[in-house]
Design an enzyme around this catalytic site. Structure first.
Site, PDB file in Angstrom:
ATOM      1  N   LYS A 197      52.104  59.098  24.437  1.00 12.73           N
ATOM      2  CA  LYS A 197      50.898  59.797  23.984  1.00 12.73           C
ATOM      3  C   LYS A 197      50.712  59.502  22.501  1.00 12.73           C
ATOM      4  O   LYS A 197      51.573  59.835  21.685  1.00 12.73           O
ATOM      5  CB  LYS A 197      51.053  61.295  24.228  1.00 12.73           C
ATOM      6  N   LYS A 249      48.465  57.635  27.320  1.00  9.81           N
ATOM      7  CA  LYS A 249      47.293  58.389  26.873  1.00  9.81           C
ATOM      8  C   LYS A 249      47.025  58.152  25.402  1.00  9.81           C
ATOM      9  O   LYS A 249      47.976  58.207  24.626  1.00  9.81           O
ATOM     10  CB  LYS A 249      47.593  59.862  27.130  1.00  9.81           C
TER      11      LYS A 249
END
Ligand code: PBG
Length: 326
Positions: A197, A249
Site C-alpha cells: 500500500k 494499492k
C-alpha cells in the site's frame, strides 16, 4: 512481391474472433464494492469528490449491499465513519461502533450471497487520523497499534465479518490479528492483507468520504511510491505471517508491482482501484473529455491483465451490471 511473414491482425478481424482470442476476462464475481456507512445518518449523503458514491445510513447500506448481491458482485468492503473519535480509536473495537453494527446488519441481510469484508484500520476512528495509536513523541507506535488491531479483529469477527482487510501497514499486523482470531476460535475468518500500500495522492477523495482528521501524511508506514521491490517484500512477509490474500494499492499507477507480486506468491492477489483513480475518470467524463464506460472497462481490464485475481472498485456494481448485459 513479398508478403508480410507475420499477420497478427488476422486475430483482430471480427468481434467474434477478438472475443475468441481475448486473454483477459472480467466477471462480476471478481469485483468487490467498497461501501461507507456513517453513524447517525437517516439517509445517504453524496460524497462531493466521488460523484455517484455515498456515505450510507444503515438502511441505505443494506439496500446497496442487496443490489450488489443481485448484480453478482463477489463481495463488499465496509468502512465505518463514527460520530465521535478519540486518540485510541475506541469505536473500532466497540461492538456498538458503527462498523461493527453495520457488519451485523449487512450479514443478516445478505448472508452468504456475497463475502462481507471489513476495513481493519484505526484511521477512521482516531481523532488524529493516523492508522495507529501515537507514542508520546507523536510518532505512530507500531507495537501498541498491534494490540488495537487484535481487539478490532476479534470485534469484527464477532460482528460476522468473513474477511478482514488489514489496511494499516503496521509491521507484524497479519501475524498479530491471525493469532488473536485463532485464540478466540475464529479460525475461518479470512485475512486480506493490504501488503503493498503506497503513500501518495490518490487517496484524496477517500479522506473526504471518511471525514479524515489526518494532518500530515502516512509516509512512515505506507510505501514510498518509487519502491517496487519493497512492495514484493511486503507481500512475501504477509504470506509468511498467514495472509490468505494479498493486495496492491492503488492499482493503475502500480501495475508493475501488481505483476511482480502475482509472480512471487501463490495466494490470490487483489488490487484496489482507489478513490483518486475513480475521481479522475469521473471528472474527465463529466467534462465530456473521456468515454466514461470505455475508460472504466479498460482500466478494470488492465488491472486484471496485470495480475489481479479480484479488484476492489467503486464501480463494482455498475460494471457487474454491464457484464451481465453482454
Ligand atoms: C485506511 C484506508 C485508506 C483507503 C482504504 N483504507 C486511506 C488511507 O490509507 O489514507 C483508501 C481507499 C481509497 O482511496 O479509495 N483505512
Amino acid at each position: 512481391m513479398s508478403f508480410p511473414a507475420h499477420r497478427p491482425r488476422r486475430l483482430r478481424q471480427t468481434p467474434a474472433v477478438r472475443r475468441l482470442v481475448r486473454e483477459t476476462h472480467l466477471a462480476p464475481s471478481q469485483l468487490v464494492l467498497p461501501l461507507f456507512v456513517r453513524e447517525g445518518l437517516t439517509e445517504a449523503v453524496p460524497i462531493g469528490s466521488m460523484p455517484g458514491v455515498m456515505q450510507h445510513s444503515l438502511d441505505s447500506l443494506r439496500a446497496a449491499v442487496t443490489d450488489a448481491a443481485a448484480a453478482g458482485v463477489g463481495g463488499v468492503m465496509l468502512f465505518g465513519v463514527p460520530e465521535v473519535r478519540d486518540a485510541r480509536g475506541s469505536g473500532a473495537d466497540d461492538p456498538r461502533g458503527i462498523l461493527n453494527v453495520a457488519t451485523e446488519a449487512v450479514v443478516a441481510e445478505v448472508g452468504d450471497a456475497l463475502v462481507v469484508q471489513t476495513d481493519l484500520c484505526l484511521d477512521e476512528f482516531t481523532d488524529h487520523g493516523h492508522c495507529g495509536v501515537l507514542a508520546d513523541d507523536g510518532s505512530v507506535d507500531n507495537d501498541a497499534t498491534l494490540d488495537r488491531y487484535a481487539a478490532m479483529g476479534i470485534a469484527q469477527a464477532r460482528a460476522g465479518s468473513a474477511m478482514l482487510g488489514l489496511s494499516g501497514m503496521m509491521d507484524g499486523q497479519v501475524a498479530a490479528v491471525r493469532a488473536a482470531l485463532d485464540g478466540e476460535g475464529f479460525i475461518d475468518t479470512m485475512i486480506l492483507a493490504y501488503s503493498a500500500k503506497y503513500a501518495g495522492a490518490f487517496y484524496g477523495p477517500f479522506r473526504e468520504a471518511v471525514d479524515s482528521q489526518l494532518k500530515g501524511d502516512r509516509r512512515t508506514y505506507q510505501l514510498d511510491p518509487g519502491n517496487g521491490r519493497e512492495g514484493v517484500r511486503e507481500a512475501l512477509i504477509d504470506v509468511d505471517e498467514g495472509a490468505d490474500i494479498v493486495m496492491v494499492k492503488p492499482a493503475l499507477p502500480y501495475l508493475d508491482v501488481l505483476a511482480e507480486v502475482r509472480a512471487s506468491v501463490d495466494v490470490p492477489v487483489w488490487a484496489y482501484q482507489v478513490s483518486g483513480e475513480y475521481a479522475m475518470v469521473e471528472a474527465a467524463a463529466a467534462h465530456g473529455w473521456i468515454d466514461r464506460r470505455g475508460a472504466i472497462l479498460e482500466s478494470v481490464t488492465a488491472i486484471r491483465r496485470a495480475g489481479a485475481d479480484a479488484i476492489l472498485t467503486y464501480w463494482a456494481a455498475e460494471v457487474a451490471g454491464w457484464l451481465r448485459e453482454q
